[in-house]
Design a protein around this motif. Sequence first.
Motif, short mmCIF file in Angstrom:
data_model
loop_
_atom_site.label_atom_id
_atom_site.label_comp_id
_atom_site.label_asym_id
_atom_site.label_seq_id
_atom_site.Cartn_x
_atom_site.Cartn_y
_atom_site.Cartn_z
N ILE A 1 22.16 -10.83 100.39
CA ILE A 1 21.54 -11.41 101.59
C ILE A 1 21.28 -12.90 101.36
O ILE A 1 21.31 -13.39 100.23
N VAL A 2 20.99 -13.61 102.42
CA VAL A 2 20.76 -15.06 102.36
C VAL A 2 19.57 -15.37 101.46
O VAL A 2 18.49 -14.79 101.63
N PRO A 3 19.74 -16.28 100.50
CA PRO A 3 18.60 -16.66 99.62
C PRO A 3 17.66 -17.61 100.34
O PRO A 3 17.63 -18.82 100.09
N MET A 4 16.87 -17.06 101.24
CA MET A 4 16.00 -17.88 102.08
C MET A 4 15.00 -18.69 101.26
O MET A 4 14.58 -19.77 101.68
N HIS A 5 14.60 -18.20 100.08
CA HIS A 5 13.66 -18.95 99.25
C HIS A 5 14.26 -20.29 98.83
O HIS A 5 13.57 -21.30 98.75
N LYS A 6 15.58 -20.30 98.60
CA LYS A 6 16.24 -21.55 98.24
C LYS A 6 16.42 -22.46 99.46
O LYS A 6 16.30 -23.69 99.36
N GLN B 1 18.20 -31.97 93.93
CA GLN B 1 19.41 -31.78 93.14
C GLN B 1 19.36 -30.47 92.35
O GLN B 1 20.37 -29.77 92.24
N SER B 2 18.19 -30.17 91.80
CA SER B 2 18.08 -28.95 91.00
C SER B 2 18.35 -27.71 91.84
O SER B 2 18.92 -26.72 91.34
N ILE B 3 17.96 -27.75 93.11
CA ILE B 3 18.21 -26.61 94.00
C ILE B 3 19.70 -26.52 94.32
O ILE B 3 20.30 -25.44 94.26
N MET C 1 23.19 -23.53 93.16
CA MET C 1 24.00 -22.74 94.09
C MET C 1 25.41 -22.51 93.54
O MET C 1 26.00 -23.41 92.93
N PRO C 2 25.95 -21.31 93.75
CA PRO C 2 27.31 -21.03 93.27
C PRO C 2 28.35 -21.78 94.10
O PRO C 2 28.18 -21.95 95.31
N TRP D 1 7.24 -21.95 91.81
CA TRP D 1 8.55 -21.47 92.24
C TRP D 1 9.71 -22.31 91.70
O TRP D 1 10.86 -21.97 91.92
N TRP D 2 9.40 -23.42 91.00
CA TRP D 2 10.49 -24.24 90.45
C TRP D 2 11.43 -23.45 89.55
O TRP D 2 12.66 -23.58 89.68
N PRO D 3 10.92 -22.64 88.63
CA PRO D 3 11.86 -21.91 87.75
C PRO D 3 12.80 -20.97 88.51
O PRO D 3 13.86 -20.63 88.00
N ILE D 4 12.40 -20.58 89.71
CA ILE D 4 13.22 -19.63 90.49
C ILE D 4 14.21 -20.35 91.38
O ILE D 4 15.39 -20.01 91.42
N VAL D 5 13.75 -21.37 92.14
CA VAL D 5 14.66 -22.05 93.07
C VAL D 5 15.66 -22.94 92.35
O VAL D 5 16.68 -23.33 92.91
N ALA D 6 15.40 -23.26 91.07
CA ALA D 6 16.29 -24.14 90.32
C ALA D 6 17.21 -23.39 89.37
O ALA D 6 17.91 -23.99 88.55
N THR D 7 17.21 -22.06 89.47
CA THR D 7 18.12 -21.27 88.64
C THR D 7 19.16 -20.60 89.51
O THR D 7 19.01 -20.49 90.72
N ASP D 8 20.23 -20.11 88.88
CA ASP D 8 21.38 -19.61 89.65
C ASP D 8 21.30 -18.12 89.95
O ASP D 8 22.31 -17.47 90.16
N HIS D 9 20.12 -17.55 89.99
CA HIS D 9 20.01 -16.13 90.34
C HIS D 9 19.17 -15.97 91.59
O HIS D 9 18.54 -16.92 92.06
#
Length: 381
Positions: free
Chosen positions: A223-228, A283-285, A289-290, A373-381
Amino acid sequence: MGTIVERQKKDGKPSFTAQIRKKRKGKVILNLVETFTTRAAAKSWLNDMESNLNRKGGMERAVRAKARKSVSQCIEEYSAASPFSFGKSKSQMLSTLSRLEFGAQSIDDLTAADFIDLANNLLKGIQAPPTDPKLDTPSHYTLKPRKPQTVNGYMVTLGTLIRYGGPICRVTMPVSEFEEAMRTLKHHKMVTKSNTRSRRPSLEELDMLMEYFHSRHQANPRIVPMHKIIAAAIFETHRQGAILSQTWNDYDQANEQIMIRNMKHPMQTDGNDMLLDIRKEAQSIIDSMPRTDERIFPYNRDVISRHFTDACKLLEIDDLHFHDLRHEGISRLFEMGLTIPQVAQVSGHRSWQSLQRYTQIKQKGDKYANWKWWPIVATDH
């Protein structure tokens, strides 16, 4: 004398087309055609029209009337003549005005009362026939009242046609009638300017939204990663449409810049490409993204809007719009001490007047410095 031609319709019933053609020096100067269900009605129309044409000045009046253009014709010509495409809102409003009964009126004959009637009907919520005939049902025409701010948008859009469309459409526009109507509408507050929004999400509200969307994405990564998307809207400081249209080719990671194509502008959106700064947080966000699509955020705009609105309702977050995230991001940059030119180089605003409405300063410093939330929105999962 005119002619009457009988034809059979698909249902087997007859129709009678009456026609009057008038020539002058071998050239047709008037061609009037109407269709009726009975021959008697067609003949009656012919007799009435011939009688009117035979009166003193009747032919000249009929020729002038035939040469008049409707509002919808002028909208079509005005739109076609523009070298730039209109924005979504302006195009939608012009299309609606064209499809209303108002659109069939001769633009030469419009009076101040006609413009006031239009505004009244828009306030009541009158609906134009749908562009798709399959949707043309009685329920479509249920009144959907509009706010004075919305009606003002329609009238301002119509005003651009009235004020500047005359030479294009080769008609004399009723400018004074329109201006008189607008003075009356403003006096009675039937049209008003939109209120400047000062709504910014609190960190608590953002926590609720991020938790909701992140948990959903963990349960179903497809589903769409709305948090990102929410984080990108805040830290890029761009409109939803701009974020969703960005491509990897437009992203210059090394120079910390991104090209925004067709950036929204009241006078010229199409071709208004702007190369803007993009800060480390945004940039980190993006970098998380894949690269599976030419777009960085390859998602549907309507889906994003629906998910955000539904989540706010479910979480009982009152009066928060997706666009308020842009307000939050721009205000944050000012709170961090950035200058007007520095903020404008990130947001894309061309003047302080247009940028000012997005700034609601509430503190000094960066309240997102230790955002959980930085560790989550700035990672590729």
